[in-house]
Design an enzyme around this catalytic site. Structure first.
Site, PDB file in Angstrom:
ATOM      1  N   VAL A   1       2.529  11.435  34.026  1.00 48.27           N
ATOM      2  CA  VAL A   1       3.445  10.304  33.890  1.00 48.27           C
ATOM      3  C   VAL A   1       3.333   9.432  35.135  1.00 48.27           C
ATOM      4  O   VAL A   1       3.442   9.921  36.257  1.00 48.27           O
ATOM      5  CB  VAL A   1       4.906  10.794  33.733  1.00 48.27           C
ATOM      6  CG1 VAL A   1       5.859   9.617  33.617  1.00 48.27           C
ATOM      7  CG2 VAL A   1       5.037  11.724  32.534  1.00 48.27           C
ATOM      8  N   CYS A   2       3.113   8.137  34.930  1.00 51.10           N
ATOM      9  CA  CYS A   2       3.041   7.186  36.039  1.00 51.10           C
ATOM     10  C   CYS A   2       4.361   6.423  36.107  1.00 51.10           C
ATOM     11  O   CYS A   2       4.624   5.540  35.290  1.00 51.10           O
ATOM     12  CB  CYS A   2       1.881   6.216  35.834  1.00 51.10           C
ATOM     13  SG  CYS A   2       1.716   5.025  37.174  1.00 51.10           S
ATOM     14  N   MET A   3       5.202   6.817  37.054  1.00 60.49           N
ATOM     15  CA  MET A   3       6.500   6.167  37.282  1.00 60.49           C
ATOM     16  C   MET A   3       6.767   6.149  38.773  1.00 60.49           C
ATOM     17  O   MET A   3       6.570   7.166  39.447  1.00 60.49           O
ATOM     18  CB  MET A   3       7.641   6.953  36.626  1.00 60.49           C
ATOM     19  CG  MET A   3       7.793   6.796  35.157  1.00 60.49           C
ATOM     20  SD  MET A   3       9.224   7.731  34.560  1.00 60.49           S
ATOM     21  CE  MET A   3      10.567   6.689  35.087  1.00 60.49           C
TER      22      MET A   3
END
EC number: 2.3.2.23
Length: 160
Positions: A89-91
């Protein structure tokens, strides 16, 4: 008992005491390892993810809550900010904008929110981002609905 483990015990007790919309399960994988968790989230209503359920694999690091957890989708999902190959997840909040004020529960809720609010400018899934960048939202939504049906509509194995 170190401070990370104490914090994780409190977070687990807090989750068990409440009913959080969209977050069906959040618990350590085993009773002996508080640094490896599973979560089950539901897709937000009125999105192409609606009706789907995804298992998240959460790895908590020794420096928690100072350092963020690593979160991966174990169930396949199409989203510009989630890797199709490994579920990463890219956050920002799971990287540079993490704060000890965040918890595993709030991180999971932020991931649920991400399903409705993508950032196509910083993609891990370039193909999904390309559909959005070219304005083909119909194709994107169809792809999401199809993969949700194929991967996230089945019965999730008993994780409780």
């Amino acid at each position: 008992m170190n401070s990370s483990i104490k914090r994780l015990h409190k977070e687990y007790a807090s989750f068990q005491a409440g009913d959080i919309s969209g977050l069906l399960l959040l618990k350590p994988v085993t009773d002996v390892d508080m640094f490896h968790w599973k979560a089950v989230i539901e897709g937000p209503t009125e999105t192409p993810y609606e009706g789907g359920q995804w298992v998240l694999d959460i790895h908590v690091h020794e420096g928690y809550p100072i350092s963020p957890p690593s979160v991966y989708f174990q169930t396949k999902i199409v989203h510009p900010n989630i890797s199709w190959t490994n579920g990463e997840v890219c956050m920002d909040i799971l990287k540079t904008h993490w704060s000890p004020a965040w918890s595993l529960q709030s991180a999971c809720l932020a991931i649920i929110s991400l399903l409705s609010n993508y950032d196509a400018s910083s993609p891990l899934n370039v193909d999904a981002a390309k559909l959005l960048r070219t304005g083909d939202k119909t194709a994107y939504n169809s792809l999401v609905r199809c993969t949700t049906y194929l991967y996230a509509k089945g019965k999730i194995e008993d994780l409780s």
